[in-house]
Design a protein around this motif. Sequence first.
Motif, PDB file in Angstrom:
ATOM      1  N   LEU A 166       0.788  -1.227   0.000  1.00  0.00           N
ATOM      2  CA  LEU A 166       0.000   0.000   0.000  1.00  0.00           C
ATOM      3  C   LEU A 166       0.822   1.280   0.000  1.00  0.00           C
ATOM      4  O   LEU A 166       0.311   2.330  -0.384  1.00  0.00           O
ATOM      5  N   MET A 167       2.075   1.239   0.425  1.00  0.00           N
ATOM      6  CA  MET A 167       2.834   2.483   0.555  1.00  0.00           C
ATOM      7  C   MET A 167       2.949   3.275  -0.752  1.00  0.00           C
ATOM      8  O   MET A 167       2.712   4.491  -0.743  1.00  0.00           O
ATOM      9  N   GLY A 208      -5.400  12.835   7.284  1.00  0.00           N
ATOM     10  CA  GLY A 208      -5.743  11.420   7.426  1.00  0.00           C
ATOM     11  C   GLY A 208      -4.880  10.534   6.552  1.00  0.00           C
ATOM     12  O   GLY A 208      -4.390   9.484   6.998  1.00  0.00           O
ATOM     13  N   TYR A 209      -4.656  10.948   5.304  1.00  0.00           N
ATOM     14  CA  TYR A 209      -3.826  10.155   4.398  1.00  0.00           C
ATOM     15  C   TYR A 209      -2.365  10.156   4.851  1.00  0.00           C
ATOM     16  O   TYR A 209      -1.694   9.122   4.799  1.00  0.00           O
ATOM     17  N   ALA A 210      -1.862  11.307   5.287  1.00  0.00           N
ATOM     18  CA  ALA A 210      -0.474  11.375   5.733  1.00  0.00           C
ATOM     19  C   ALA A 210      -0.264  10.533   6.992  1.00  0.00           C
ATOM     20  O   ALA A 210       0.749   9.834   7.122  1.00  0.00           O
ATOM     21  N   GLU A 211      -1.210  10.588   7.914  1.00  0.00           N
ATOM     22  CA  GLU A 211      -1.088   9.779   9.130  1.00  0.00           C
ATOM     23  C   GLU A 211      -1.071   8.296   8.801  1.00  0.00           C
ATOM     24  O   GLU A 211      -0.251   7.542   9.328  1.00  0.00           O
ATOM     25  N   PHE A 212      -1.966   7.867   7.889  1.00  0.00           N
ATOM     26  CA  PHE A 212      -2.033   6.453   7.540  1.00  0.00           C
ATOM     27  C   PHE A 212      -0.761   6.017   6.815  1.00  0.00           C
ATOM     28  O   PHE A 212      -0.258   4.909   7.028  1.00  0.00           O
ATOM     29  N   TRP A 253       1.754   5.375   9.364  1.00  0.00           N
ATOM     30  CA  TRP A 253       1.537   4.080  10.015  1.00  0.00           C
ATOM     31  C   TRP A 253       2.103   2.944   9.158  1.00  0.00           C
ATOM     32  O   TRP A 253       2.740   2.019   9.671  1.00  0.00           O
ATOM     33  N   LEU A 254       1.905   3.012   7.842  1.00  0.00           N
ATOM     34  CA  LEU A 254       2.436   1.969   6.971  1.00  0.00           C
ATOM     35  C   LEU A 254       3.961   1.910   7.065  1.00  0.00           C
ATOM     36  O   LEU A 254       4.544   0.823   7.104  1.00  0.00           O
ATOM     37  N   HIS A 255       4.600   3.069   7.107  1.00  0.00           N
ATOM     38  CA  HIS A 255       6.054   3.097   7.255  1.00  0.00           C
ATOM     39  C   HIS A 255       6.473   2.515   8.604  1.00  0.00           C
ATOM     40  O   HIS A 255       7.469   1.789   8.686  1.00  0.00           O
ATOM     41  N   GLN A 256       5.723   2.833   9.631  1.00  0.00           N
ATOM     42  CA  GLN A 256       6.042   2.280  10.948  1.00  0.00           C
ATOM     43  C   GLN A 256       5.947   0.762  10.925  1.00  0.00           C
ATOM     44  O   GLN A 256       6.831   0.059  11.435  1.00  0.00           O
ATOM     45  N   ALA A 260       6.249  -1.174   8.445  1.00  0.00           N
ATOM     46  CA  ALA A 260       7.284  -1.729   7.575  1.00  0.00           C
ATOM     47  C   ALA A 260       8.678  -1.561   8.168  1.00  0.00           C
ATOM     48  O   ALA A 260       9.672  -1.918   7.535  1.00  0.00           O
ATOM     49  N   GLY A 261       8.769  -0.996   9.368  1.00  0.00           N
ATOM     50  CA  GLY A 261      10.052  -0.889  10.046  1.00  0.00           C
ATOM     51  C   GLY A 261      10.810   0.395   9.792  1.00  0.00           C
ATOM     52  O   GLY A 261      11.942   0.554  10.263  1.00  0.00           O
ATOM     53  N   ASP A 262      10.213   1.348   9.076  1.00  0.00           N
ATOM     54  CA  ASP A 262      10.883   2.608   8.764  1.00  0.00           C
ATOM     55  C   ASP A 262      10.403   3.677   9.742  1.00  0.00           C
ATOM     56  O   ASP A 262       9.501   4.462   9.445  1.00  0.00           O
ATOM     57  N   LEU A 263      11.011   3.734  10.923  1.00  0.00           N
ATOM     58  CA  LEU A 263      10.550   4.663  11.948  1.00  0.00           C
ATOM     59  C   LEU A 263      10.851   6.114  11.580  1.00  0.00           C
ATOM     60  O   LEU A 263      10.087   7.017  11.928  1.00  0.00           O
ATOM     61  N   ARG A 264      11.937   6.346  10.888  1.00  0.00           N
ATOM     62  CA  ARG A 264      12.234   7.714  10.468  1.00  0.00           C
ATOM     63  C   ARG A 264      11.190   8.202   9.473  1.00  0.00           C
ATOM     64  O   ARG A 264      10.698   9.340   9.581  1.00  0.00           O
ATOM     65  N   GLY A 265      10.848   7.350   8.512  1.00  0.00           N
ATOM     66  CA  GLY A 265       9.804   7.723   7.567  1.00  0.00           C
ATOM     67  C   GLY A 265       8.467   7.924   8.257  1.00  0.00           C
ATOM     68  O   GLY A 265       7.698   8.837   7.915  1.00  0.00           O
ATOM     69  N   ALA A 266       8.177   7.087   9.241  1.00  0.00           N
ATOM     70  CA  ALA A 266       6.922   7.215   9.989  1.00  0.00           C
ATOM     71  C   ALA A 266       6.851   8.571  10.682  1.00  0.00           C
ATOM     72  O   ALA A 266       5.808   9.232  10.676  1.00  0.00           O
ATOM     73  N   THR A 267       7.965   9.014  11.276  1.00  0.00           N
ATOM     74  CA  THR A 267       7.990  10.301  11.966  1.00  0.00           C
ATOM     75  C   THR A 267       7.796  11.451  10.983  1.00  0.00           C
ATOM     76  O   THR A 267       7.080  12.413  11.261  1.00  0.00           O
ATOM     77  N   THR A 268       8.427  11.347   9.814  1.00  0.00           N
ATOM     78  CA  THR A 268       8.286  12.393   8.795  1.00  0.00           C
ATOM     79  C   THR A 268       6.829  12.547   8.370  1.00  0.00           C
ATOM     80  O   THR A 268       6.300  13.665   8.280  1.00  0.00           O
TER      81      THR A 268
END
Length: 419
Positions: A142-143, A174-178, A181-184, A186-194
């Motif tokens: 989905l990313m 809503g789309y940016a938050e979701f 979450w997908l990045h989180q 998938a293990g990409d915590l830096r991307g999730a924070t961005t």
Amino acid sequence: MAVVALWTGAKASALRFALRLTMEELASQIGGISPSGVRRWDHEPNMVPSMVSQRDLDYLLSKASPDEQARFAVLVGDLEQPSNGPAEIVAPQPSIMPNLAIPSLVSPSSKFIAPTSDTLAWFEQNLRSQYTADNLLGPRALMPLMQTYVGAIEQMQQTARGPVLDRLLRVGAGYAEFTGWLHQDAGDLRGATTWATRALEWAQGGMDDRMTAFVMMRRAAAALTARHGEYAVRFAQSAQRFNTPETGRIRIIAAVTEAHGHAIAGDGGESDRALDNAAGLLEQYNGEIIEGDPTADRYCELGLYTKIARAKCVLELGRAGAAVDAFSDVLDSLPREYHRDRGQYLGSLARAHILAEQPEFAAAAAEEAYSIALATGSTRTLDDLRRTMPSGLAPWSHIPEVQRFCAMLDAVEPEIGGN
């Protein structure tokens, strides 16, 4: 009918998403390619499939329904034929579109996406569909799709004014938050924070307190993943500041997230207090979903959710017997369609069995979690297994069940589910 002059990995992936197929299902319909080959299309968007695959992709697209054709056209993002030559992708003609067709996104007089009421309503409804797709397909599928949607929303924001801009900021949040979450997952915590930072900015710009609280709560959840208990507590407490009926569900979830943060920090008393607070909020609001609630379709029934939270906390606090019982109860209560989550909780059950010095049961639960994580591409579960199982099971490395599981885990390619 949509026509593609030359298939690429990106377009083949777009077709898979439009047809709602898993990698395995698409591979079964394409000659000479395996599921791992389909996975390459996701990771190498510019690659050109073989002529055999090109032919089979043409056939699948030609047999797609009007609704599937419409989804494909939106995913590729070329709904308007360029003036300088023939288009590779042509959107389905309005005469064959179903009643619930995706609205035209491009203004006839402009290259910019037109933020019409129909367009915004479609984006709002579509986001809820992606929540369901996430649990079925996992984050890697989905990313790319979600980033395309966010790009379209961001483009619409450039020309919007007044209430339309407010609505776009809220939809975009809503789309940016979701996407975060997908990045989180998938293990990409830096991307999730961005992505969470962008979601928070848009939510505040759109004066959406409920989404602001939700993003803060999600930031707390990301801090849990990073094992920053104190950060999780602070973000979760911030999310609970918005004391309105509309934020009732968010505050329940934030309270149990706070409890988990306290547990990571080793404070069992504060963890129990936060869980009691969550139980009180659940009794007060009964988990009621008010229209537009960003938690809708994202979380299981909140009674089950608080049960899961308690299980996580007792495991974190080292209460072995209670953790085994709690996660066994969670897995018995979990709806069958929560496939990826089942893998996560099986991994937690394996850890609880290790604490209880039950290695055979731990290996069995971990093996099932491993299989689900591979099927869904959940790096979060795989990383948890890699981080905790080998060392946890080391005292029992002579047991056949433990040896078999560790051999399976060693065989996982590092890039599976990776960043």
